[in-house]
Design an enzyme around this catalytic site. Structure first.
Site, mmCIF file in Angstrom:
data_model
loop_
_atom_site.group_PDB
_atom_site.id
_atom_site.type_symbol
_atom_site.label_atom_id
_atom_site.label_comp_id
_atom_site.label_asym_id
_atom_site.label_seq_id
_atom_site.Cartn_x
_atom_site.Cartn_y
_atom_site.Cartn_z
ATOM 1 N N ASP A 85 -81.079 -27.178 -23.474
ATOM 2 C CA ASP A 85 -79.980 -27.168 -24.445
ATOM 3 C C ASP A 85 -78.893 -26.186 -23.971
ATOM 4 O OD1 ASP A 85 -78.735 -27.745 -26.875
ATOM 5 O OD2 ASP A 85 -79.835 -26.196 -27.976
ATOM 6 N N HIS A 86 -77.655 -26.629 -23.951
ATOM 7 C CA HIS A 86 -76.524 -25.760 -23.577
ATOM 8 C C HIS A 86 -76.689 -25.058 -22.230
ATOM 9 C CE1 HIS A 86 -74.402 -26.373 -27.308
ATOM 10 N NE2 HIS A 86 -75.530 -26.205 -27.960
ATOM 11 N N GLU A 130 -70.595 -32.167 -22.789
ATOM 12 C CA GLU A 130 -69.877 -32.013 -24.061
ATOM 13 C C GLU A 130 -68.371 -32.025 -23.833
ATOM 14 O OE1 GLU A 130 -71.516 -29.094 -26.762
ATOM 15 O OE2 GLU A 130 -69.559 -28.626 -27.611
ATOM 16 N N GLY A 184 -75.366 -22.714 -36.054
ATOM 17 C CA GLY A 184 -75.829 -21.575 -36.836
ATOM 18 C C GLY A 184 -76.049 -21.892 -38.310
ATOM 19 N N HIS A 205 -74.368 -31.956 -32.121
ATOM 20 C CA HIS A 205 -74.904 -30.586 -32.172
ATOM 21 C C HIS A 205 -74.606 -29.998 -33.545
ATOM 22 C CE1 HIS A 205 -75.861 -29.493 -27.873
ATOM 23 N NE2 HIS A 205 -75.415 -30.730 -27.762
ATOM 24 N N ALA A 225 -76.281 -29.656 -36.310
ATOM 25 C CA ALA A 225 -76.511 -30.639 -37.381
ATOM 26 C C ALA A 225 -77.513 -30.180 -38.435
ATOM 27 C CB ALA A 225 -76.956 -31.963 -36.761
ATOM 28 N N SER A 226 -77.740 -28.879 -38.530
ATOM 29 C CA SER A 226 -78.636 -28.404 -39.594
ATOM 30 C C SER A 226 -77.951 -28.540 -40.951
ATOM 31 C CB SER A 226 -79.017 -26.935 -39.358
ATOM 32 O OG SER A 226 -80.070 -26.856 -38.411
#
Ligand code: G3H
Ligand code: 13P
Ligand code: ZN
Length: 326
Positions: A96-97, A148, A193, A228, A230-231
């Site tokens: 990731d990233h 991205e 976050g 990304h 997406a919480s």
């Protein structure tokens, strides 16, 4: 030199067929971040229970936290756990990233089946150049690549973006042509976050920019898109954290109906990290509050793992639509 490990030796797959199926059947594959054993066990257990493909996702700092030589064994353990539960769910291990060719190569050489190169904070040209270099090495090893375009607000590993810059749909075709990436993360209003939006009482989070998503889909109908940040920052977990000694003020995430709509589009991968952290923290705080004498890690990490499993079952079945699809 440490011995190279190919992902197929760990029983893992790349994301190609996962995304092809998700695109065709209009759901999204979950990409859950993990840093430790209990998170990994919960992800596998939740995805086995729901019969969902899964992308196990590790940031550069999470990889260092776990230990670079330990990590492939965790992935092999995840595969073994799923097999033991008699579930042949496809499992991918994804960086990731990733922020450099060097890191991407290290991951590809140590069992990752998919990597993200995130050069989105650079110029278009530099982003394309770096992404192309990663694709070239990755594709030689059958590893899939995510890049991205556009920048999300919030914290991405050690890179902090103050404000988001939405993806410009007219740049997408050129970027794909220059790089050959397998999937693309776009910026349509999500952010990283647990503090995505500060809302006044009764206010709703602003809707995602579905117009940008639709324009990208229209221009490149076969492109697997990644979301990304997406919480949902589930209120029950935030309330529980605050009730049992924590302090998280005015937080809000992406509403589930927005994610349902995205998952039914060309969005094939949805990244969730913060919600898992919140679920575990809420549970651990409750255990400590109710039993201040507790000091056996199994007594607080076990319930935290159970809560994470429930959250994953809910997301796969009720939000992303990946349940029952593998
Ligand atoms: O998007 C970033 C992920 O949530 C990973 O964060 O660097 O704290 O592991 P981390
Ligand atoms: P959240 O912080 O919304 O969970 O996003 C995670 C993410 O995008 C990981 O790459
Ligand atoms: Zn991210």
């Amino acid at each position: 030199m440490t011995k190279k490990i190919h992902f197929s030796d760990l029983g893992l797959v790349n994301t190609k067929s996962m995304f092809a199926k998700a695109m065709k059947e209009k759901y999204a594959v979950p990409a859950y971040n993990f840093n430790n054993l209990e998170q990994l066990q919960a992800i596998v257990s939740g995805c086995v229970k729901t019969k969902s493909a899964v992308i196990l996702q590790v940031s550069g700092s999470a990889r260092n936290y776990i230990g670079t030589s330990f990590l492939p064994h965790m992935a092999a353990g995840a595969r073994a756990m799923a097999d033991e539960l008699e579930a042949t769910i496809p499992i991918a291990l994804h960086l990731d990233h990733g922020n450099s060719l060097e890191l991407a190569r290290e991951c590809i050489d140590s069992g990752f089946s998919s990597v993200m190169i995130d050069a989105s904070h650079h110029s278009f040209e530099e982003n394309a150049r770096l992404s192309r270099e990663v694709v070239s090495y990755a594709h030689d090893h059958d590893v899939t690549v995510e890049a991205e375009l556009g920048v999300l607000a919030g914290i991405e590993d050690e890179v902090v973006a103050e404000k988001s810059t939405y993806t410009q749909p007219e740049e997408v075709e050129k970027f794909l042509e220059l790089t050959g990436v397998d999937s693309l993360a776009i910026s349509i209003g999500t952010s990283h976050g647990a503090y995505k939006f500060k809302l006044k009482p009764g206010e709703e989070p602003p809707p995602l920019r579905f117009d940008i998503l639709e324009e990208v889909e229209k221009r490149v109908p076969d492109l697997p898109i990644v979301l990304h940040g997406a919480s949902s920052v589930l209120p029950e977990h935030v309330e529980q954290i605050n009730r049992f000694g924590g302090s998280m003020d005015n937080t809000a995430g992406i509403p589930e109906d927005q994610l349902r709509r995205a998952a039914a589009s060309a969005v094939c991968k949805v990244n969730i990290d913060s919600d898992g952290r919140l679920a575990m923290t809420a549970t651990i705080r409750k255990v400590f509050h109710e039993n201040p004498g507790e000091f056996d890690p199994r007594k607080y990490l076990g319930p935290a793992r159970d809560e994470l499993i429930s959250m994953i079952v809910h997301k796969n079945n009720e939000v992303l639509g990946s349940g029952g699809r593998y």
